[in-house]
Design an enzyme around this catalytic site. Sequence first.
Site, PDB file in Angstrom:
ATOM      1  N   ASP A   1       0.842  -1.199   0.000  1.00 25.51           N
ATOM      2  CA  ASP A   1       0.000   0.000   0.000  1.00 25.51           C
ATOM      3  C   ASP A   1       0.879   1.252   0.000  1.00 25.51           C
ATOM      4  OD1 ASP A   1      -2.096   1.721   0.195  1.00 25.51           O
ATOM      5  OD2 ASP A   1      -2.726   1.123   2.216  1.00 25.51           O
TER       6      ASP A   1
ATOM      7  N   LYS B   1       0.866   3.892  -2.214  1.00 29.78           N
ATOM      8  CA  LYS B   1       0.196   5.134  -2.624  1.00 29.78           C
ATOM      9  C   LYS B   1       1.149   6.080  -3.357  1.00 29.78           C
ATOM     10  CE  LYS B   1      -3.293   5.080   1.092  1.00 29.78           C
ATOM     11  NZ  LYS B   1      -2.783   3.950   1.906  1.00 29.78           N
TER      12      LYS B   1
ATOM     13  N   ASP C   1       3.771  10.767  -7.434  1.00 27.08           N
ATOM     14  CA  ASP C   1       4.762  11.713  -7.931  1.00 27.08           C
ATOM     15  C   ASP C   1       4.831  11.617  -9.449  1.00 27.08           C
ATOM     16  OD1 ASP C   1       6.970  13.561  -7.952  1.00 27.08           O
ATOM     17  OD2 ASP C   1       7.490  12.853  -5.938  1.00 27.08           O
TER      18      ASP C   1
END
Length: 521
Positions: free
Chosen positions: A314, A316, A319
């Site tokens: 996880d 996430k 960028d």
Amino acid sequence: MENESMDSLILKLHDVNAVKFGEYKLKSGMLTPIYIDLRVLVSYPALMNQVSSLIYQRVQEEGLQFDSVCGVPYTALPLATIICSRHELPMLIRRKEAKDYGTKRLVEGSFREGDTCLIIEDTVTSGSSILETAEVLYQGGLKVTDAIVLMDREQGGVEMLASQGIKLHPIISMFKLLNVLLAAERINAQTAQSVRKFILDNNTFSPRKENGNGVPAPKKQCVEQELSYADRAKLPNVHPLATKLLNIMEAKQSNLCVSADVTSSEELLQLADSLGPNICMLKTHVDILKDYTATFSQKLQSLAEKHNFLIFEDRKFADIGNTVKHQYEGGLYQISSWSHIVNAHAVPGPGVVKGLSAVGKPLGRGCLLIAQMSSQGSLATGEYTKAVVRMSVHFLSLYYITLCVTHNLGFGFTAVYLCYLSLQLNMAEEQPDFVIGFICGSKISKKPEFIHMTPGVQMQAGGDALGQQYATPEEVLCNKGSDVIIVGRGILEAPDRLKAAESYRKSGWEAYTKRLGRSGQ
């Protein structure tokens, strides 16, 4: 939808005597120990505005598409009026009876044949009032696919309307209302239990193939056929990793993903080994481990192979493409070398998926886009969620077909920005199929190739002091159409983690099979 706001609304409804306990007769003739009388809302404008806002918020969360709105007469009419006036939406009015003068129309307002109308209702027991309104709209050449209701008595209305091709989206369930009133000491446990028993014993819907005259029932207008996990795994355009996950879920009869949010590598490996037989996936936060080593990731992969589950880091990612590419394949954790699935925010635009897929595709990895979050006050709703869905469709379509993009969809600023970035990609350039689904609170795409995974699941709905919001397995899988429940503290904080995991596995599978039953399988 914020849990505190919902609880506050329920208490306010009780304050104004919109929720009554005693013995009352419903439209169906049934005697009930609880009566929802939302007609009183017209005398409380602030409360009526709050209800209207929650209804429109649900419309946005579900991403519903429609051309006009119709409130079921008469209680829902002022709610529909407020919503349409505030958000400049076309509204229609259904008459209960035609006048013998003037236009003699049953549906007032401006519309075209083939338009889709969203129905708004205050309370649903059997769903008959919504169906009556829908039938009048059908006669006028309109389509009805969805309805929003403030209060669902959970007595078969959802199932009955689904059998007629209308998906009902409830805001408050009867059991939720009882839990809030009981917690606030507005009612005692005996009253709550009495009402719960009544609701469970008096379901108004019983599917049948023929009507009372022995004539086949009318054909459903637009019911989607729900495919099983196994059937979806066989679809031609499913990502190989999604196929593997769906087959694991079917074989193990488990749609449970455990969120292993622990800080010790040894504890995480013990969790993976003990709970592995019960789960289809293990979710990790590798950056919170205090003692991470490369050996840990090797052991975790071995356990995933041993117990037949996938690993979901996880991370996430959020960028630019070049940065996430290095974050994914390099650094201390080298996530791409051991995690089957990762996830990413859509805020940076399509470049984030392009960068991740450059690393993940050769390894057979997959990515989930974060369309919604389970934390209170999350901004991942409405137009943002729609943009995420569009981005995922974009990447899937580039691999299999040429994507056709429509311009005039009325997006908000964020969605326009993301859509603009998406349009800059060379549509003829072949991109890898990398997005396998979504992190979301409910089903947001009708494409069966995508897998929907929902965090924040516990046996009891509610929230914590840091803003996490919880929904039950049945609510997530059966009512909201998600595919995988992600459970953390409900298992990690249980006295017996293995027993808790099995309980969630069983509850999740039962909710999934109930959903299949609704669609006619």
